[in-house]
Design a protein around this motif. Structure first.
Motif, PDB file in Angstrom:
ATOM      1  N   ILE A   4     152.750   7.702 -24.304  1.00 36.60           N
ATOM      2  CA  ILE A   4     152.092   6.364 -23.466  1.00 36.60           C
ATOM      3  C   ILE A   4     152.653   5.627 -23.221  1.00 36.60           C
ATOM      4  N   SER A   5     154.636   5.144 -24.459  1.00 39.91           N
ATOM      5  CA  SER A   5     155.511   4.221 -23.937  1.00 39.91           C
ATOM      6  C   SER A   5     156.270   4.905 -22.289  1.00 39.91           C
ATOM      7  N   ARG A 120     152.211  -6.707 -23.209  1.00 41.42           N
ATOM      8  CA  ARG A 120     154.021  -6.667 -23.476  1.00 41.42           C
ATOM      9  C   ARG A 120     154.774  -5.912 -23.534  1.00 41.42           C
ATOM     10  N   LEU A 121     154.644  -4.550 -22.844  1.00 44.69           N
ATOM     11  CA  LEU A 121     155.710  -4.408 -22.993  1.00 44.69           C
ATOM     12  C   LEU A 121     155.716  -4.242 -21.478  1.00 44.69           C
ATOM     13  N   SER A 163     158.180   0.194 -27.936  1.00 47.10           N
ATOM     14  CA  SER A 163     157.574   1.062 -27.808  1.00 47.10           C
ATOM     15  C   SER A 163     156.985   2.302 -28.731  1.00 47.10           C
ATOM     16  N   LEU A 164     158.103   1.727 -29.801  1.00 45.54           N
ATOM     17  CA  LEU A 164     157.719   3.098 -30.892  1.00 45.54           C
ATOM     18  C   LEU A 164     156.377   2.250 -31.569  1.00 45.54           C
ATOM     19  N   LEU A 166     153.640   0.759 -30.228  1.00 49.30           N
ATOM     20  CA  LEU A 166     152.432   1.446 -29.832  1.00 49.30           C
ATOM     21  C   LEU A 166     152.477   2.596 -29.486  1.00 49.30           C
ATOM     22  N   ASP A 167     153.226   3.438 -29.625  1.00 54.24           N
ATOM     23  CA  ASP A 167     153.140   4.684 -30.135  1.00 54.24           C
ATOM     24  C   ASP A 167     152.593   5.641 -31.283  1.00 54.24           C
ATOM     25  N   GLN A 168     152.976   4.787 -31.687  1.00 56.28           N
ATOM     26  CA  GLN A 168     152.695   5.061 -33.092  1.00 56.28           C
ATOM     27  C   GLN A 168     151.074   4.455 -33.984  1.00 56.28           C
ATOM     28  N   LEU A 169     150.549   3.660 -32.874  1.00 56.47           N
ATOM     29  CA  LEU A 169     149.808   3.224 -32.590  1.00 56.47           C
ATOM     30  C   LEU A 169     148.111   3.679 -32.523  1.00 56.47           C
ATOM     31  N   LEU A 170     148.855   4.558 -30.924  1.00 56.72           N
ATOM     32  CA  LEU A 170     147.518   5.926 -30.174  1.00 56.72           C
ATOM     33  C   LEU A 170     147.571   7.147 -31.258  1.00 56.72           C
ATOM     34  N   GLU A 171     148.853   7.319 -31.792  1.00 58.01           N
ATOM     35  CA  GLU A 171     148.841   8.582 -32.727  1.00 58.01           C
ATOM     36  C   GLU A 171     147.948   8.031 -33.766  1.00 58.01           C
ATOM     37  N   ASP A 172     147.940   6.777 -34.320  1.00 58.42           N
ATOM     38  CA  ASP A 172     147.170   7.306 -35.908  1.00 58.42           C
ATOM     39  C   ASP A 172     145.332   7.069 -35.364  1.00 58.42           C
ATOM     40  N   ILE A 173     145.225   6.071 -33.486  1.00 60.26           N
ATOM     41  CA  ILE A 173     144.102   5.911 -33.031  1.00 60.26           C
ATOM     42  C   ILE A 173     143.663   8.044 -32.833  1.00 60.26           C
ATOM     43  N   GLU A 174     143.774   8.553 -32.308  1.00 58.64           N
ATOM     44  CA  GLU A 174     143.949   9.546 -31.289  1.00 58.64           C
ATOM     45  C   GLU A 174     143.665   9.953 -33.141  1.00 58.64           C
ATOM     46  N   ASN A 175     144.058  10.339 -34.372  1.00 58.96           N
ATOM     47  CA  ASN A 175     144.401  11.134 -35.710  1.00 58.96           C
ATOM     48  C   ASN A 175     142.920  10.300 -36.606  1.00 58.96           C
ATOM     49  N   GLY A 176     142.207   9.065 -36.380  1.00 55.76           N
ATOM     50  CA  GLY A 176     141.252   8.641 -36.892  1.00 55.76           C
ATOM     51  C   GLY A 176     141.857   7.620 -38.156  1.00 55.76           C
TER      52      GLY A 176
END
Length: 202
Positions: A4-5, A120-121, A163-164, A166-176
């Motif tokens: 997403i970033s 924030r970004l 950026s990292l 944010l991407d990690q947060l969405l990856e964690d959400i995507e994987n539950g």
């Protein structure tokens, strides 16, 4: 899958650069993205931030006319509400994107929603743009230039870290591993039924 970033940051940069072609808080926005697409909302988000950035500069002029200052303050208030509404809309996009994810039993919630990190970004893009401008000035001392260069280095590091994250947060959400909730801001001072100064006048 595109991070997403990597999706939003170039849009923010484009909006920032487009705004500064006219560099006018009253300039018309020409959003190049398809209406109601996520790119459209990212571009609009940064444009709102860019206009508000410059309104905040203008209102700090010590010689500003009080009547004009009040009008600008009202614009800033509306801009803040527009910004909040747009962040909530972007969060709705993320909620819809990940609505079919199976949340793990030990999943945790994050301190902020993805869209507030996106917010924030967007503002960070503006900070980087204007700090870079400061490093290119010819009417200031070498010390000023050097100090701004050091700040720019920190801002660019912050960009990488945010950026990292944010991407990690969405990856964690995507994987539950994390789940998200959206809490409406419920700003009381903007609501005539909740602000005592407003409802007390009735």
């Amino acid at each position: 899958m595109e991070k997403i970033s990597e999706k939003c940051y170039p849009v923010f940069e484009r909006a920032t650069n487009d705004y500064h072609k006219a560099n006018d808080v009253d300039a018309s926005i020409h959003n190049p993205y398809e209406e109601k697409s996520i790119g459209f909302y990212f571009y609009l988000k940064n444009w709102i931030d860019a206009v508000q950035w410059h309104l905040e500069d203008i209102i700090r002029d010590p010689g500003i006319d009080p009547v004009n200052a009040l009008a600008i303050k009202r614009r800033i208030d509306k801009s803040n509400q527009d910004r909040t509404d747009l962040v909530e809309l972007i969060d709705s996009y993320f909620l819809d994107t990940y609505k079919h994810v199976t949340v793990l039993p030990d999943a945790t919630i994050n301190t902020e929603s993805p869209a507030w990190a996106v917010d924030r970004l967007s503002i960070l893009v503006l900070k980087i743009y204007h700090m870079k401008e400061e490093t290119e000035r010819t009417d200031v001392s070498p010390e000023h230039i050097e100090a701004c260069k050091k700040k720019l280095v920190i801002l660019l590091e912050q960009k990488r870290d945010l950026s990292l994250a944010l991407d990690q947060l969405l990856e964690d959400i995507e994987n539950g591993r994390k789940y998200m909730k959206v809490y409406k801001q419920m700003k009381m001072y903007n609501d005539p039924s909740l602000n005592p100064v407003l409802y007390g006048k009735k």
